[in-house]
Design a protein around this motif. Sequence first.
Motif, PDB file in Angstrom:
ATOM      1  N   ALA A 190       0.110   5.298   7.240  1.00 57.46           N
ATOM      2  CA  ALA A 190       0.683   5.103   5.325  1.00 57.46           C
ATOM      3  C   ALA A 190       0.719   5.062   4.718  1.00 57.46           C
ATOM      4  O   ALA A 190       1.110   5.041   3.818  1.00 57.46           O
ATOM      5  N   TYR A 191      -0.835   4.773   4.040  1.00 60.57           N
ATOM      6  CA  TYR A 191      -1.242   4.771   2.785  1.00 60.57           C
ATOM      7  C   TYR A 191      -0.288   5.949   1.716  1.00 60.57           C
ATOM      8  O   TYR A 191      -0.993   5.954   0.846  1.00 60.57           O
ATOM      9  N   PHE A 215       3.136   0.925  -5.253  1.00 61.20           N
ATOM     10  CA  PHE A 215       3.929   2.353  -5.015  1.00 61.20           C
ATOM     11  C   PHE A 215       4.760   2.037  -6.081  1.00 61.20           C
ATOM     12  O   PHE A 215       4.833   3.437  -6.004  1.00 61.20           O
ATOM     13  N   TYR A 255       1.105   8.307   3.489  1.00 58.39           N
ATOM     14  CA  TYR A 255       2.542   8.798   3.379  1.00 58.39           C
ATOM     15  C   TYR A 255       2.762   8.594   1.963  1.00 58.39           C
ATOM     16  O   TYR A 255       3.667   8.934   1.591  1.00 58.39           O
ATOM     17  N   CYS A 256       2.755   7.049   1.755  1.00 59.18           N
ATOM     18  CA  CYS A 256       3.184   6.694   0.368  1.00 59.18           C
ATOM     19  C   CYS A 256       2.104   7.391  -0.856  1.00 59.18           C
ATOM     20  O   CYS A 256       3.596   7.514  -1.964  1.00 59.18           O
ATOM     21  N   LEU A 308       4.136  10.707  -1.535  1.00 55.62           N
ATOM     22  CA  LEU A 308       5.801  10.643  -0.883  1.00 55.62           C
ATOM     23  C   LEU A 308       6.797  11.071  -2.524  1.00 55.62           C
ATOM     24  O   LEU A 308       7.466  11.955  -2.670  1.00 55.62           O
ATOM     25  N   GLN A 360       1.182  -3.859  -2.565  1.00 54.54           N
ATOM     26  CA  GLN A 360       1.381  -2.126  -1.978  1.00 54.54           C
ATOM     27  C   GLN A 360       2.859  -2.209  -2.686  1.00 54.54           C
ATOM     28  O   GLN A 360       2.924  -1.195  -3.412  1.00 54.54           O
ATOM     29  N   ILE A 368      10.615   2.175   0.781  1.00 55.43           N
ATOM     30  CA  ILE A 368      10.037   3.157   2.009  1.00 55.43           C
ATOM     31  C   ILE A 368       9.244   2.212   1.883  1.00 55.43           C
ATOM     32  O   ILE A 368       8.176   1.850   2.893  1.00 55.43           O
ATOM     33  N   ALA A 369       8.281   1.546   0.756  1.00 57.29           N
ATOM     34  CA  ALA A 369       6.677   0.605   1.210  1.00 57.29           C
ATOM     35  C   ALA A 369       7.149  -0.165   1.526  1.00 57.29           C
ATOM     36  O   ALA A 369       6.643  -0.940   2.291  1.00 57.29           O
ATOM     37  N   CYS A 390      10.238   4.867  -4.109  1.00 60.40           N
ATOM     38  CA  CYS A 390       9.136   4.369  -3.309  1.00 60.40           C
ATOM     39  C   CYS A 390       9.221   3.174  -3.249  1.00 60.40           C
ATOM     40  O   CYS A 390       8.529   2.332  -1.848  1.00 60.40           O
TER      41      CYS A 390
END
Lengths: 308, 308, 308, 308, 308
Positions: free
Chosen positions: D223-224, D31, D226-227, D230, D27, D249-250, D246
């Motif tokens: 969460a996905y 991101f 959001y990212c 982002l 992840q 945050i991830a 990024c």
Amino acid sequence: MIVRDKPNAFKLLFILRGSVVTLIFGQIAFFTLLGTAVAAAQYYYPVIFPTFTLSPLALLGVALSLFLGFRNNASYERWWEARKQWGQLVIDARSLSRQVTSYVDESAKGGAELQQRMIYLTIAFSHALRHQLRQSDPWSDIEKYLNPEDIAALRKSQNLPDALLRLMGKKLGTCRHKNLLSDFLIQSIDDNITSMATVQAGCERIQSTPLPFAYMLLVQRTAYLYCLILPFGIVGSMGLITPLFCAIIAYTFFGLDALSEELEEPFGLSANDLPLSAISRGIEINLLEILGVIELPAAIQPVKNRLI
Amino acid sequence: MIVRDKPNAFKLLFILRGSVVTLIFGQIAFFTLLGTAVAAAQYYYPVIFPTFTLSPLALLGVALSLFLGFRNNASYERWWEARKQWGQLVIDARSLSRQVTSYVDESAKGGAELQQRMIYLTIAFSHALRHQLRQSDPWSDIEKYLNPEDIAALRKSQNLPDALLRLMGKKLGTCRHKNLLSDFLIQSIDDNITSMATVQAGCERIQSTPLPFAYMLLVQRTAYLYCLILPFGIVGSMGLITPLFCAIIAYTFFGLDALSEELEEPFGLSANDLPLSAISRGIEINLLEILGVIELPAAIQPVKNRLI
Amino acid sequence: MIVRDKPNAFKLLFILRGSVVTLIFGQIAFFTLLGTAVAAAQYYYPVIFPTFTLSPLALLGVALSLFLGFRNNASYERWWEARKQWGQLVIDARSLSRQVTSYVDESAKGGAELQQRMIYLTIAFSHALRHQLRQSDPWSDIEKYLNPEDIAALRKSQNLPDALLRLMGKKLGTCRHKNLLSDFLIQSIDDNITSMATVQAGCERIQSTPLPFAYMLLVQRTAYLYCLILPFGIVGSMGLITPLFCAIIAYTFFGLDALSEELEEPFGLSANDLPLSAISRGIEINLLEILGVIELPAAIQPVKNRLI
Amino acid sequence: MIVRDKPNAFKLLFILRGSVVTLIFGQIAFFTLLGTAVAAAQYYYPVIFPTFTLSPLALLGVALSLFLGFRNNASYERWWEARKQWGQLVIDARSLSRQVTSYVDESAKGGAELQQRMIYLTIAFSHALRHQLRQSDPWSDIEKYLNPEDIAALRKSQNLPDALLRLMGKKLGTCRHKNLLSDFLIQSIDDNITSMATVQAGCERIQSTPLPFAYMLLVQRTAYLYCLILPFGIVGSMGLITPLFCAIIAYTFFGLDALSEELEEPFGLSANDLPLSAISRGIEINLLEILGVIELPAAIQPVKNRLI
Amino acid sequence: MIVRDKPNAFKLLFILRGSVVTLIFGQIAFFTLLGTAVAAAQYYYPVIFPTFTLSPLALLGVALSLFLGFRNNASYERWWEARKQWGQLVIDARSLSRQVTSYVDESAKGGAELQQRMIYLTIAFSHALRHQLRQSDPWSDIEKYLNPEDIAALRKSQNLPDALLRLMGKKLGTCRHKNLLSDFLIQSIDDNITSMATVQAGCERIQSTPLPFAYMLLVQRTAYLYCLILPFGIVGSMGLITPLFCAIIAYTFFGLDALSEELEEPFGLSANDLPLSAISRGIEINLLEILGVIELPAAIQPVKNRLI
């Protein structure tokens, strides 16, 4: 307690029963008017009217949601603990009745009378506790379950439910001296009586000890100050829809506040309070069935979606 | 404890009794003056005066509300646990009295005396525990419930409530050696004594173990720093109403802080503390009624909405 | 544990004892320097220096306060549970002593010796548990309360407190075979021993199972990243006071983190840990008084506001 | 479970063992690449590239932190409850052993054999429970503690730990019919067996009832999303450092998510799971020492900071 | 209950079973359309279309997340408490069976019959409780475990599970009068029956007392108002991607709301409810194995990842 199926989305917006809107109508109206006045003033005198950005309000909003959230949690826990106490009473009443009917020999002299006596006193206790908590008159509900000779003494007592428990203890003590009951059985039944005393004292604790008064002051003052400042902070960006937004914010904050206040005292008769009448009637029906009574009283039904 | 009906919205803003405003008057005044100074400085020297946007304050505000929220929850839990401990004492006192009056044979030699003795000692315990927690002198309240020969020994004890419980145990032990009480009964009563010992140790724990000191430092330092920075952050957008806003923010943060501090030590005599006098008097009345005493002491009433 | 009255507002800002400032001095200094460097760089090379608005930091701040808040709650609960375990030990020690002195017949052969033996072993247990948790040597504290013939066997045991409890059990078993104690009494005392075993295993659980290591990594890494990014985000709006603000933010986040870490392991000797020495000495004094000992050891007093 | 001293600040950033970074590497990488692509696109085609301000993300961020915070609390509570269940098993094993060795008369016929049998079965139970929870084969660990004639029957059982407890009950029942044990002792030991059954059922409950699946979907989808959004929200203000942000945050969101997932099933073998092998070996050592065995098995030590 | 391995990241976004998306499809569609309409209107009539900045929404968002978070926690606690109640039933059923098979002498007259009778009634209770909670017909599941002469009486009872527990008590009482069971054993078994009564009353409490209706109104009204206002607040900065963002926000808020509603009533048959059929079948298999039955019923398996 409100008992109803979930309404559809459109109806949902206009339900009043069980809602707290009726309790906070005054606040919503006041802050809507304030918002209207501020919006009008800014519309006609934009230059001299004091406005500011919204950011300072956010600082205050954090404090306010901290207060509201805390008070709501504490009130809900009181409400749920009160419900658990009455759930425990259901357990105690059933267990005591099961033990009395299982282990007391009906054929022995005084056996059947002891069974009925203990179960009647348990029913009377559950009604008396409800009336104590709601400060209403218990006698019409409990007289039929008491011996005439006990009534006079009970009427003098300052704490009726506790006096009923002591009467149960006395009865057990008498049977013990007569060797009608073994120590093992007395101990089991006495444990149930102690548990009922625990329920009573738990309910008294919730009733006699409100949340500290200062919380109420802190929450309400902050909510009023917040809503008084709000229109000046949003009128710059929202213009003529300021009153609508003021109404919504007042609804959410004062709505949660009013609901917390209802739940904080869970034994009353307001819409979201506990259905003590239904629970104690349920105990009555349950225990009379155990005694083999055929004509049972009817369970209490919700009236206009509301169970008391 | 403050006991009063909910005031109307207007009165609410000006209530002082039970409010924490009196405790934090200094802070509110200081930060209002600071706000005034900053607003004046910015008004007269707008160019050279340092201001900044509000966003950094929001970062600090998150940390501050985390600290305040945690401390408030922990303090309230201490307060409510203390109230539960005293609620348990009510249960224990009633249960012990019910068992003693139900199962001890009054007609046996020493039976009536044993009943009175145990109940008197329970009353004395509840007063002694209150005085221990409030560090006041217990003797005027408890002397009448003690045997003269015990008083001398009790006066030497370093822990009076605990010594009273041991006296109850000794009495039970003597009766056991005389076969006045069966093991079953002794076990039941001893369980109640152990439960009273649990209440005492629970109250001692709350009293002797404050929240870690570092929390207080962390909360207060952050609150002071926040309020010191605040006017510089809002004066740019709020101008001359800066002092008002400073006062409101200081009220919410220091108000919650002061309330947490009151609740953290729930056994004292400040406005939001527990009404231990009323509870122990209630136990006294309840138990004397069980003994058949006619002239009962009066319940303690709130004075100016305050119950001690 | 820090024991002191609340200092005034000015002193409060400069207290070091009990504060966590000393533990995080390095972090505060580092991020203050970083803030100074960033502010200087932006002052001299405003055009080429990378800055950005503060909003992205707010996103990260939400995650960070989530982590810090969770870890703080979990650590405080460990600390308070540990305190409750030791409060339970106080109750168990007193109850066991009360039962032994009340129900064991002193005049019977071996009665007085049994009383003293059980109480001595209880005192030894409370000291041994403290030393086990603090990994220090228990023998100077407990030797005087043990029979010489037991000491050799106990020294070989891998778990001294548990071995002491088993010794108590053995003693009870011996008395039972000699019919010195009734089953009723043995059961009551054995319940207390089981409760002390519960306290011990509860303390061992807290000591041997730290919070999952990954939480510490997550909290600290996020806090470091946040503080590293911070000056670049605020220098645009705060200019030369950037270092001050960096210091304050580092203080709040690393301060809470350091305090959580202290409370997470509550049995040690750091400033905010539990005063196990004072509690176990308190048990010693309490129990010796029950035995009628006149010359009691002195209670442990705070040294420079600190109780160990 | 990871067992290690706190690393210094620099090392801390690069520890992998016990960290969840390895689990969420995919992840983070994805991101970061997305952020790079967005930053590059905005750099080369600033006019036509869609960007927006960050505020809408903040709305979503509130929901996301609500979900993550809830799931983390619920998972941690499962993990800690599981640890408490095993702590209770330690208490039960020790108490049962203490009672058996204290109150069963070794010199009576079958006394010593009964002691050994009960303690052996308790050791076997703790190993069998661990293997049940980890779905591994128990026989190599427990065979030596079982009578050969019981093994065949036990191998057929669908629930081995429960069958072991029933075997203990059967043994007690046999002794009772032979009057080797008094009812008092049987009751005490049976209480311990019931408590071990409670531990087992508690562990089975945690294992067989994951958090509602819909939470996982809600958390991960948010969460996905959001990212994914982002970089478009921050690229306008952060430009070329967008990928770095990024990644951070991830890391925080997926890191907490991955840790919650590990703790949710606390009985496995992943880095932050409970050290069941060490605990059950500890019980084994403790109980063999009580039986007087000299050559005790070695305690399980952490391997590369990890205790299983 | 949904039982499945974690899907990969891509699949995860499109899973419907166990997801709440299907329940809130209407809301998501409505607010997506609203967002589209608003975006189109603003695109074609940018001058006259009312928009405002996002900040006021943030104020409302704080209140909304407070409500959603509270309701979610309360619902999850109800769900998990319900699961614990059924876990307790597993313990009680096993313990009662162990005690009956261990301590009742099979060779005595009526011994084997008593063992079978008590275990059969326990199985019947667990099925009857499930059917009571799901308001379905219990007779096909329980008839085979009842004596024909009892069935008629049980069919008349208003509360079948409670009547089954009383039948167990009666059976014990009969055996006691015949001296088939000692008081010690009766007390142990009766404790298990009381514990099963506690489970039943706990489940009835959860089922009959929903969360206060006003919470649902408050949460849903605020969520609808929020989503109605949302597009006007974000269209200014997000333009044509407004509908996408409206859909995402509606998904998160109404999704959590719908999940809370499912968990609030945990005994039903919706996707995230408790697998009561599997648990009661598990009890049945476990207890029949204890009785020595060879052909056991099959455990209930998940169908399409769903266990009922």
